[in-house]
Scaffold this active site. Structure first.
Site, PDB file in Angstrom:
ATOM      1  N   TYR A 158      39.760  49.817  36.208  1.00 26.43           N
ATOM      2  CA  TYR A 158      38.618  49.696  37.298  1.00 26.43           C
ATOM      3  C   TYR A 158      38.557  51.190  37.892  1.00 26.43           C
ATOM      4  CZ  TYR A 158      39.723  44.748  37.186  1.00 26.43           C
ATOM      5  OH  TYR A 158      39.711  43.424  36.885  1.00 26.43           O
ATOM      6  N   TYR A 539      34.169  39.607  40.192  1.00 25.45           N
ATOM      7  CA  TYR A 539      34.825  39.513  41.409  1.00 25.45           C
ATOM      8  C   TYR A 539      35.354  41.081  41.511  1.00 25.45           C
ATOM      9  CZ  TYR A 539      39.785  40.390  39.983  1.00 25.45           C
ATOM     10  OH  TYR A 539      40.784  40.908  39.719  1.00 25.45           O
ATOM     11  N   ARG A 540      35.032  42.058  40.713  1.00 26.09           N
ATOM     12  CA  ARG A 540      35.744  43.215  40.922  1.00 26.09           C
ATOM     13  C   ARG A 540      35.150  44.301  39.749  1.00 26.09           C
ATOM     14  NH1 ARG A 540      42.358  43.589  40.289  1.00 26.09           N
ATOM     15  NH2 ARG A 540      42.860  45.673  41.417  1.00 26.09           N
TER      16      ARG A 540
END
Ligand code: ADP
Length: 612
Positions: A158, A539-540
């Site tokens: 991420y 969601y992310r």
């Protein structure tokens, strides 16, 4: 009721024995593996800064924090061709925590998808107290210096520790603020500083003799921070698996340097700060999750009282087309809370990746996507289902034995389905690792699939699915088509909650091959767009895809983003706090080319000469 840990707890299967010795090197600034320590690189300055102003600002910061607590990001970093870390097979527990996430680079995103030198800080600050964090924020307002707070910075897949705006100051909170401030045995909660990792909390409970009594919900890898994971809304696998929902109380430094307590903690001398989440008045905690409105310096969490027993299990679904029926059968079991934790339904091939590499299974692969005949052969060789479900029932055997019979009876209509408990599988089975995780024991086995391809970097695509077969089948079909088109194996797992499942798709790319990195970016952008068209959102996200994802949450002419911008401009008028996080930009940056919402050559997204 007899309260005890699972029978393997504390035995040689308990990986924490090895983990406890882990040096936690992520705490220090480290160049990437293999980098000559002395090699220098040009510092990337923040927008509007040149060498002179940067050095003046940093000198002032050194006076505030002490010179030893400000590090300049000027070391040459070998970002590509980083050798895959050694992985001794077989990977029987305790797993050697020796892979590259032991050395998370704080200088850059080790798994960069854009040019390696884009998402880089100019410097890294190591505050030792909340007061020092406040002082950094005041300093940043004076100099209009962008900040990027991290707890540990292992957010790999991420963006890691990398800031969204090049040249930002990374605030490495975990380096010196890493104390377990309180554990309340009776109320089953704790209060933590940013740097407390899952392993440390687990060890601290054991040290205080509470390891039997209170469990920590751990994610797949135990080396990250409890706070960072919760703030980014990560998941674990016990009934406390939704980490954000299990937090209680926060202390936050606002963008103007002021300190605020949320929940009951805003009452001086509060006795229930870690017992009741809402306090009084508007519930503002959400403003500080996946956001850029503050730096969290303390956070409370619920701990799980030992449920008195656990029955981890594996269900193997042998055929590709079992996905829909399996998820539909699961739905009422989740909704009724018969299955009370966050179980996972994983592609068998991904499970196979925890036992061996693609080269080992298929030496002639030449970098190609695994075709179905090879996939089926691998699954057969390893005795794996096409889909493998890992779950756990909690409570003493008197409770879980009959529950297990119910679970089996619900799934038995699915052809060739196989049910296994730990005693039914071999010592190398991944079920043992999952069993540890389900019992709150941190492990590192998940790192094993990094060795699926050489030099692997990971990029996560994380759409939310309903707990229904149609959603799951539609997403898998689309993901498989698109990942194959761009040359990646589809490696997916559904982490299932009551009414939704996080579908985590890992794009593993070879960092030594720039074209793979570029294709990974193209692939994820296509995945985001095509899923949005079907009504599925993420969601992310990786920092590189945040703008594109925020644009998909665009109802009412992007009212959600615009509301966030209004709040941002109000609380952070100088735009110093994590500009661009989750696609929310302060006024000074908006519409000036900072957003990245498609695959673009980087020069197009780098605003002219780093100006605001
Ligand atoms: P991990 O501990 O899992 O390595 P990180 O420290 O990388 O997680 O945190 C994930 C993300 O959450 C960071 O990139 C940052 O945006 C945000 N974050 C982490 N800790 C804090 C904090 N204490 N205050 C504000 N934001 C934070």
């Amino acid at each position: 009721m007899k309260i005890d840990r699972p029978s393997w707890f504390g035995s040689s299967l308990d990986p924490a024995v090895a983990i406890a010795k882990e040096p936690l090197e992520g705490r220090e600034f480290k160049p990437a593996v293999g980098t000559p320590e002395t090699a220098k690189r040009q510092v990337t300055y923040p927008p509007n800064f040149g060498k002179e102003t940067f050095e003046k600002a940093i000198d002032e910061l050194r006076k505030i924090l002490g010179a030893e607590n400000v590090q300049i990001n000027d070391q040459l970093r070998q970002l590509l061709n980083v050798p895959s870390p050694p992985l001794d097979r077989p990977l029987s527990p305790p797993d050697p925590p020796s892979l590259s996430t032991d050395h998370p680079a704080l200088s850059h995103d080790a798994y960069n998808v854009l040019d390696a030198d884009y998402f880089v800080p100019s410097a890294i600050a190591l505050p030792g107290s909340t007061e020092e964090v406040q002082a950094i924020v005041r300093w940043a307002n004076k100099w209009i210096f962008p900040l990027w707070p991290i707890s540990i910075g292992r957010n790999l897949g991420y963006g890691g520790a990398a800031p969204r705006v090049p040249g930002s100051l990374v605030i490495n909170l975990g380096a010196r603020m890493n104390k377990v401030l309180n554990i309340d045995e009776k109320a089953a909660n704790c209060l933590l500083e940013p740097g407390v990792t899952y392993i440390e909390l687990y060890e601290e409970l054991k040290r205080r003799g509470l390891g039997e009594k209170l469990w920590v919900d751990v994610p797949d890898l135990g080396g990250g921070s409890v706070m960072g994971n919760a703030l980014d809304r990560g998941v674990g696998y016990t009934p406390y698996g939704d980490h954000w929902s299990q937090h209680c109380g926060m202390e936050v430094v606002l963008p103007n340097g002021e300190l605020v307590e949320l929940g009951m903690g805003s009452m001086p001398g509060a006795k229930t700060a870690q017992c009741f989440q809402y306090g009084y008045g508007p519930f503002l905690d959400g403003m500080f999750s996946q956001s850029n409105l503050g730096i969290v310096t303390k956070m409370g969490f619920f701990l799980m009282p030992n449920p008195g027993g656990i029955k981890p299990f594996m269900i193997s679904f042998m055929h590709k087309e079992d996905l829909g029926p399996a998820v539909d059968t699961l739905q009422p079991l989740m909704a009724s809370r018969l299955l009370g934790n966050i179980p996972s339904l994983r592609l068998g091939l991904w499970d196979a990746a925890t036992y061996g590499s693609k080269d080992e299974y298929w030496p002639e692969n030449a970098g190609r996507v695994v075709p179905e005949d090879v996939e089926l052969r691998i699954l057969k060789e390893k005795g794996l289902g096409y889909w493998v479900f890992y779950g756990a029932l909690y409570g003493p055997d008197e409770v879980t034995d009959p529950q297990w019979e119910i679970v089996k009876s619900k799934f038995k209509h699915i052809k060739d389905v196989k049910f296994s408990l730990r005693e039914d599988v071999s010592a190398e089975s991944y079920l043992h690792d999952r069993a540890n995780v389900f019992a709150g024991v941190p492990t590192f086995r998940e790192l094993a699939w990094h060795a699926w391809i050489p030099n692997s970097g990971e990029l996560f695509f994380a759409p939310i699915s309903g707990v229904n077969g149609a959603d799951a089948v539609a997403q898998v079909k689309l993901c498989r088509e698109i990942t194959s088109k761009w040359g990646f194996d589809y490696l997916g797992t559904f982490y299932v909650a009551v009414r939704e499942a996080h579908h985590i798709v890992t794009l593993l790319f070879d960092r030594s091959k720039p074209e793979q990195r570029v294709n990974a970016e193209k692939c994820i952008r296509e995945l985001i767009d095509t899923h949005a068209k079907l009504g599925y959102g993420e969601y992310r996200s990786h920092i590189a895809t945040a703008d594109q994802i925020m644009a998909t949450y665009g109802a009412n002419n992007h009212a959600f983003r615009r509301l966030n911008e209004q709040i941002k401009d109000c609380l952070d008028p100088n735009g110093i706090m994590a500009p661009g996080r989750t696609g929310i930009w302060p006024r000074a940056y908006r519409g000036k080319g900072w957003e990245i919402d498609g695959v673009a050559p980087l020069k197009q997204v780098k605003p002219e000469a780093g100006k605001l």
